[in-house]
Design a protein around this motif. Structure first.
Motif, PDB file in Angstrom:
ATOM      1  N   GLY A 279       0.808  -1.214   0.000  1.00  0.00           N
ATOM      2  CA  GLY A 279       0.000   0.000   0.000  1.00  0.00           C
ATOM      3  C   GLY A 279       0.839   1.260   0.000  1.00  0.00           C
ATOM      4  O   GLY A 279       0.498   2.254  -0.653  1.00  0.00           O
ATOM      5  N   PHE A 280       1.947   1.240   0.737  1.00  0.00           N
ATOM      6  CA  PHE A 280       2.826   2.413   0.797  1.00  0.00           C
ATOM      7  C   PHE A 280       3.418   2.715  -0.576  1.00  0.00           C
ATOM      8  O   PHE A 280       3.453   3.868  -1.006  1.00  0.00           O
ATOM      9  N   ILE A 281       3.881   1.670  -1.261  1.00  0.00           N
ATOM     10  CA  ILE A 281       4.463   1.872  -2.596  1.00  0.00           C
ATOM     11  C   ILE A 281       3.395   2.355  -3.573  1.00  0.00           C
ATOM     12  O   ILE A 281       3.632   3.255  -4.386  1.00  0.00           O
ATOM     13  N   GLU A 282       2.198   1.769  -3.480  1.00  0.00           N
ATOM     14  CA  GLU A 282       1.115   2.192  -4.377  1.00  0.00           C
ATOM     15  C   GLU A 282       0.735   3.646  -4.139  1.00  0.00           C
ATOM     16  O   GLU A 282       0.526   4.417  -5.079  1.00  0.00           O
ATOM     17  N   THR A 283       0.649   4.050  -2.886  1.00  0.00           N
ATOM     18  CA  THR A 283       0.187   5.398  -2.548  1.00  0.00           C
ATOM     19  C   THR A 283       1.248   6.457  -2.791  1.00  0.00           C
ATOM     20  O   THR A 283       0.948   7.548  -3.301  1.00  0.00           O
ATOM     21  N   ASN A 284       2.508   6.163  -2.470  1.00  0.00           N
ATOM     22  CA  ASN A 284       3.543   7.187  -2.498  1.00  0.00           C
ATOM     23  C   ASN A 284       4.420   7.156  -3.746  1.00  0.00           C
ATOM     24  O   ASN A 284       4.878   8.214  -4.199  1.00  0.00           O
TER      25      ASN A 284
ATOM     26  N   GLY B 138      -2.286  -4.015  -9.087  1.00  0.00           N
ATOM     27  CA  GLY B 138      -1.632  -5.298  -9.290  1.00  0.00           C
ATOM     28  C   GLY B 138      -0.217  -5.311  -8.761  1.00  0.00           C
ATOM     29  O   GLY B 138       0.249  -6.312  -8.211  1.00  0.00           O
ATOM     30  N   VAL B 139       0.488  -4.187  -8.924  1.00  0.00           N
ATOM     31  CA  VAL B 139       1.855  -4.083  -8.398  1.00  0.00           C
ATOM     32  C   VAL B 139       1.841  -4.188  -6.887  1.00  0.00           C
ATOM     33  O   VAL B 139       2.662  -4.890  -6.280  1.00  0.00           O
TER      34      VAL B 139
ATOM     35  N   ILE C 238       3.668  -7.149  -4.743  1.00  0.00           N
ATOM     36  CA  ILE C 238       4.655  -6.923  -3.689  1.00  0.00           C
ATOM     37  C   ILE C 238       4.189  -7.564  -2.386  1.00  0.00           C
ATOM     38  O   ILE C 238       4.964  -8.228  -1.675  1.00  0.00           O
ATOM     39  N   SER C 239       2.912  -7.371  -2.062  1.00  0.00           N
ATOM     40  CA  SER C 239       2.362  -7.946  -0.832  1.00  0.00           C
ATOM     41  C   SER C 239       2.463  -9.466  -0.845  1.00  0.00           C
ATOM     42  O   SER C 239       2.875 -10.093   0.139  1.00  0.00           O
ATOM     43  N   GLU C 240       2.111 -10.073  -1.967  1.00  0.00           N
ATOM     44  CA  GLU C 240       2.178 -11.530  -2.065  1.00  0.00           C
ATOM     45  C   GLU C 240       3.608 -12.034  -1.970  1.00  0.00           C
ATOM     46  O   GLU C 240       3.871 -13.090  -1.362  1.00  0.00           O
TER      47      GLU C 240
END
Length: 426
Positions: free
Chosen positions: A103-108, A370-371, A375-377
Motif C-alpha cells: 500500500g505504501f508503494i502504491e500510494t507514495n 496489481g503491483v 509486492i504484498s504476495e
C-alpha cells in the motif's frame, strides 16, 4: 550475466553480514565493559567520591545498553528464546508488513502526480530520435521487421483478417454515392475549360471522318437511299454530299479558330448540365448505383483481388529473405529519416513526450493495484528466516548503534541522577 550478478549479490551480503557481526561484537563488548566497571566501582566505592560518579555512569549505561539490546533483538526474534509478548515483531507481523509495504508503494511511489512528474522529466522522443538516427540501429530494426513480415502475412492469411478487411472495404464502397463523386471529378476536370480539349478531339474525329473515302461512300449511299428516283437520276446525292462535307469542313475550321465559338459554349452547357444531373438526378443516381453493384458483384473482381494478394505476398516474402532486400533498404532509410526529422522538430517531440506521459501514467494507474498486490504476495511468501535476515542485513548495523547511544545516554542520565542524589542527600 545472471550468474555474475548472483555472485556479486552473495559477496555483498557476506560483507554486510561481517559488518553487522563486527558492530554486534563491539556493542556487546562495550556492555560487558560497563558491567565490569560497575562491579569494580561498587567494590571500591569508599576509595573516592569520583568512583561513585563513574559507577553511576557504568550502571546506567549497562541498563541502557541492555534495554536497547532487548529492543533491537525484539524486532527480529524473541530475546533469549523466551515467549515474551510483543517481541519478534517483524516475523509476527509479516502479513501486515506485506500489506502496508504494498500500500505504501502504491500510494507514495505510484501516485498519478508522482508518476506524471517523474515521467515528465524524461525526454522519450529525443531518445527515440537518437536511436533511429543511427543507421546501424535502424538497419537492425528493419531486419527484425523483415523477419516478422512472413509470419505476419501468414497470420493475416490464417486469421481471416483479409476476408474481414475485404468485407469492410466492400461495405464502405457500397455506401459511396458514385454520381456526386463522378460529378466532383468532372468539375475538377472542367476548371479553366480544360474539357474543351476533349471537344477539339471530337472535332478532329469528325473532320477525319468527313475526309475518309470509305466514310464518304457510306454517307453517299445513305443519302441516295433517302432521295426520290428523279433526284437520283440527276446525281443529287453527289451534290448534297459535297455540300455537306464542304459546309462541315468550314464549320469545323471556324470552331478550331475561335475559342469563343457558340458551338463551344453549347458544349460547355452540355457538360455543366450533365454534371448537375449526376449530382441531383435520381435517375442518374439509380443508374450509377446499379453500375456500382454490378461491378462489385462480378467474379472477375474477386479473382483479381485474390491474385493481387497472392502476388504481393509472394513478392514481399521473397524480397524480405533476399540478401539485397528492397524492403529492408527502404525501411532502414525510412527509420533514419524519421529519427532525423524527429530530432529537428521540437514541437513533434513535445507532443510525443506528452503522449508517452499520458499513456504510461494511465498504464501505471491501471496496474498499480496489481503491483501492490504482487509486492504484498511476494513479502507474504518469503520465509520468515529469509525476511528477518534480509531486513537485519540492511538495517541491523544501524540498529546496533542504538545500543551505543543507549549506553551513552543512560550513562549521562545516571551521572545526572547521582549528582542530584549527592546534592540533595548531602
Amino acid at each position: 550475466m545472471q550468474q555474475s550478478v548472483s555472485i556479486s549479490q552473495r559477496a555483498d551480503d557476506a560483507a554486510k553480514l561481517a559488518a553487522l557481526q563486527r558492530v554486534k561484537a563491539y556493542a556487546t563488548a562495550a556492555l560487558v565493559v560497563c558491567v565490569a566497571v560497575f562491579i569494580v566501582c561498587r567494590l571500591y566505592a569508599d576509595v573516592s567520591p569520583v568512583i561513585g560518579f563513574i559507577g553511576a555512569f557504568a550502571e546506567a549505561a549497562a541498563i541502557g545498553g541492555l534495554a536497547d539490546w532487548y529492543a533491537v533483538v525484539a524486532l527480529f526474534r524473541r530475546p533469549l528464546g523466551l515467549p515474551i509478548p510483543h517481541t519478534a515483531i517483524i516475523p509476527t507481523n509479516q502479513a501486515r508488513i506485506a500489506d502496508n509495504l504494498g500500500g505504501f508503494i502504491e500510494t507514495n511511489f505510484l501516485a498519478p502526480d508522482a508518476v506524471r512528474r517523474k515521467l515528465g522529466e524524461l525526454d522519450f522522443a529525443a531518445q527515440v530520435a537518437e536511436w533511429l538516427s543511427d543507421a546501424k540501429r535502424s538497419e537492425a530494426l528493419s531486419n527484425f521487421v523483415a523477419r516478422l513480415v512472413p509470419r505476419m502475412l501468414e497470420a493475416v492469411e490464417g486469421s481471416g483478417l483479409r476476408t474481414f478487411v475485404a468485407q469492410r472495404v466492400t461495405e464502405q464502397v457500397q455506401k459511396v454515392e458514385v454520381g456526386p463523386l463522378v460529378a466532383d471529378v468532372l468539375s475538377t476536370f472542367t476548371q479553366d475549360r480544360r474539357h474543351q480539349k476533349l471537344f477539339d478531339e471530337l472535332i478532329d474525329l469528325i473532320s477525319r471522318f468527313l475526309t475518309d473515302e470509305d466514310a464518304q461512300a457510306s454517307l453517299r449511299d445513305r443519302i441516295r437511299a433517302e432521295l426520290p428516283t428523279l433526284a437520283k437520276f440527276f446525281r443529287a446525292d453527289a451534290y448534297l454530299l459535297r455540300k455537306i462535307v464542304r459546309s462541315s469542313a468550314t464549320l469545323i475550321t471556324e470552331i478550331k479558330a475561335d475559342d469563343d465559338h457558340p458551338m463551344r459554349h453549347e458544349f460547355d452547357r452540355f457538360v455543366d448540365n450533365f454534371i448537375n444531373d449526376l449530382r441531383t438526378s435520381e435517375d442518374y443516381r439509380g443508374r450509377m448505383d446499379k453500375l456500382k453493384q454490378d461491378f462489385l458483384a462480378r467474379p472477375e473482381l474477386k479473382t483479381l483481388a485474390r491474385d493481387m494478394w497472392k502476388e504481393a505476398r509472394a513478392f514481399i516474402e521473397r524480397d524480405a529473405g533476399a540478401d539485397d532486400s528492397t524492403l529492408r533498404r527502404h525501411l532502414t532509410a525510412m527509420f533514419v529519416e524519421v529519427g532525423e526529422s524527429l530530432a529537428d522538430d521540437p514541437r513533434i517531440r513535445s507532443e510525443m513526450n506528452e503522449g508517452f506521459v499520458i499513456t504510461l501514467t494511465s498504464f501505471v494507474e491501471a496496474q498499480k493495484g496489481g503491483v501492490s498486490s504482487f509486492i504484498s504476495e511476494q513479502v507474504r511468501s518469503w520465509d520468515l528466516g529469509q525476511l528477518t535476515r534480509l531486513i537485519e542485513l540492511n538495517v541491523g548495523r544501524d540498529l546496533q548503534y542504538i545500543r551505543f547511544n543507549g549506553m551513552l545516554i543512560g550513562g549521562i542520565a545516571g551521572v545526572a541522577l547521582h549528582t542530584l542524589e549527592v546534592l540533595v542527600l548531602s
